[in-house]
Design a protein around this motif. Structure first.
Motif, PDB file in Angstrom:
ATOM      1  N   ILE A 107      45.373  42.574  40.645  1.00  0.00           N
ATOM      2  CA  ILE A 107      44.422  41.957  41.581  1.00  0.00           C
ATOM      3  C   ILE A 107      43.908  40.693  40.919  1.00  0.00           C
ATOM      4  CG2 ILE A 107      42.296  42.217  42.906  1.00  0.00           C
ATOM      5  CD1 ILE A 107      43.884  45.348  41.576  1.00  0.00           C
ATOM      6  N   LEU A 115      45.358  49.915  38.341  1.00  0.00           N
ATOM      7  CA  LEU A 115      44.842  48.652  38.868  1.00  0.00           C
ATOM      8  C   LEU A 115      44.466  47.727  37.719  1.00  0.00           C
ATOM      9  CD1 LEU A 115      42.543  50.071  41.696  1.00  0.00           C
ATOM     10  CD2 LEU A 115      45.010  49.597  41.754  1.00  0.00           C
ATOM     11  N   LYS A 172      41.943  51.852  35.691  1.00  0.00           N
ATOM     12  CA  LYS A 172      41.676  50.427  35.853  1.00  0.00           C
ATOM     13  C   LYS A 172      41.544  49.757  34.498  1.00  0.00           C
ATOM     14  CE  LYS A 172      38.590  51.399  39.746  1.00  0.00           C
ATOM     15  NZ  LYS A 172      38.498  52.844  39.369  1.00  0.00           N
ATOM     16  N   LEU A 190      37.497  52.935  44.683  1.00  0.00           N
ATOM     17  CA  LEU A 190      38.760  53.083  43.949  1.00  0.00           C
ATOM     18  C   LEU A 190      38.569  53.855  42.639  1.00  0.00           C
ATOM     19  CD1 LEU A 190      39.989  49.429  44.528  1.00  0.00           C
ATOM     20  CD2 LEU A 190      41.035  51.493  45.507  1.00  0.00           C
ATOM     21  N   CYS A 204      51.905  49.654  38.791  1.00  0.00           N
ATOM     22  CA  CYS A 204      50.698  48.847  38.595  1.00  0.00           C
ATOM     23  C   CYS A 204      50.481  47.890  39.762  1.00  0.00           C
ATOM     24  CB  CYS A 204      50.787  48.024  37.307  1.00  0.00           C
ATOM     25  SG  CYS A 204      50.803  49.004  35.799  1.00  0.00           S
ATOM     26  N   ILE A 205      49.226  47.656  40.065  1.00  0.00           N
ATOM     27  CA  ILE A 205      48.846  46.623  41.028  1.00  0.00           C
ATOM     28  C   ILE A 205      47.964  45.609  40.304  1.00  0.00           C
ATOM     29  CG2 ILE A 205      47.658  46.072  43.172  1.00  0.00           C
ATOM     30  CD1 ILE A 205      48.150  48.889  44.124  1.00  0.00           C
ATOM     31  N   VAL A 211      45.086  48.848  48.712  1.00  0.00           N
ATOM     32  CA  VAL A 211      45.571  49.682  47.611  1.00  0.00           C
ATOM     33  C   VAL A 211      46.118  51.003  48.153  1.00  0.00           C
ATOM     34  CG1 VAL A 211      44.875  51.024  45.584  1.00  0.00           C
ATOM     35  CG2 VAL A 211      44.109  48.655  45.835  1.00  0.00           C
ATOM     36  N   HIS A 259      41.395  55.654  40.584  1.00  0.00           N
ATOM     37  CA  HIS A 259      42.489  54.899  39.982  1.00  0.00           C
ATOM     38  C   HIS A 259      42.157  54.483  38.546  1.00  0.00           C
ATOM     39  CE1 HIS A 259      45.021  54.100  43.592  1.00  0.00           C
ATOM     40  NE2 HIS A 259      43.887  54.347  44.214  1.00  0.00           N
TER      41      HIS A 259
END
Length: 223
Positions: free
Chosen positions: A168, A7, A107, A102, A165-166, A214, A105
């Protein structure tokens, strides 16, 4: 089972509610240097954009040239902004609980702001422990959103391919950068009446939606 998705969080307006503080600081200082400016103008036109670029655009618009005075302006702006953040900054509503949910995850924070500002923001809001120093600043890497390279370098440093990957991000420049990097993107849209979420990104309107989205994106990645 596949590893959790990585993330990559924007900072201002995504993790911390700093945009209005910055808008007010700029509205106070820029007119003192001959550049007409309002807090509303920042919120409507310039959110997430590099400070130097904002000044350049205002110079062209108003015919006021800041080359010899820019360093003094930026130093004053950074000092006043840090003072305001330490006294007034709050996390985006719902974000502390979302980050806790989260926790599994990996980050990182990926921001167009200087590293000192990122650290100040995270320390002032009690969010720093979620990232453990995994901070990627455009000023350090010398590349700014909407250039996707900023997110790509952060992903590489975190040991993840773009597809795992995300991003945000709340600002258009960040959403654009994440999509161009080939990453999944969650757009935290604070102004849905005025801003549309680009095709390919997932819109949320509150941080408490983040863990569920997510999880859904992770299931899709594993399918």
């Amino acid at each position: 089972m596949q590893s959790p998705l990585c993330l990559l969080f924007d900072n201002d307006g995504t993790l911390v509610d700093s945009e209005i503080l910055l808008a007010n600081v700029m509205a106070e200082l820029l007119p003192q240097f001959g550049l007409p400016f309002s807090a509303q103008q920042y919120m409507e036109e310039f959110r997430g954009i590099r400070f130097y670029t904002i000044v350049q655009l205002l110079e062209e618009r108003h015919g006021v040239w800041m080359e010899e005075r820019f360093a003094a302006l930026e130093a004053e702006m950074r000092a006043l902004m840090e003072k305001r953040m330490r006294a007034q900054l709050k996390p985006i509503p719902g974000m502390p609980d979302a980050l806790q949910a989260l926790a599994a995850h990996p980050k990182a924070v990926v921001s167009n702001g200087p590293e000192r500002k990122i650290r100040c923001a995270l320390e002032s809001t009690g969010l720093a422990h979620h990232f453990e120093g995994r901070l990627f600043s455009a000023y350090t890497l010398n590349v700014w959103k909407p250039d996707p390279e900023l997110y790509l370098r952060a992903a590489a440093a975190m040991g993840h391919e773009p597809a795992s990957c995300i991003v945000i991000d709340d600002a258009a420049v960040g959403v654009e950068a994440g999509l161009a990097a080939g990453m999944q993107v969650i757009h935290l849209n604070h102004f849905p009446e005025d801003e549309s979420t680009p095709q390919g990104a997932v819109e949320i309107r509150h941080a408490d939606e983040l863990p569920e989205v997510v999880a859904r994106l992770r299931r899709m990645a594993q399918a």
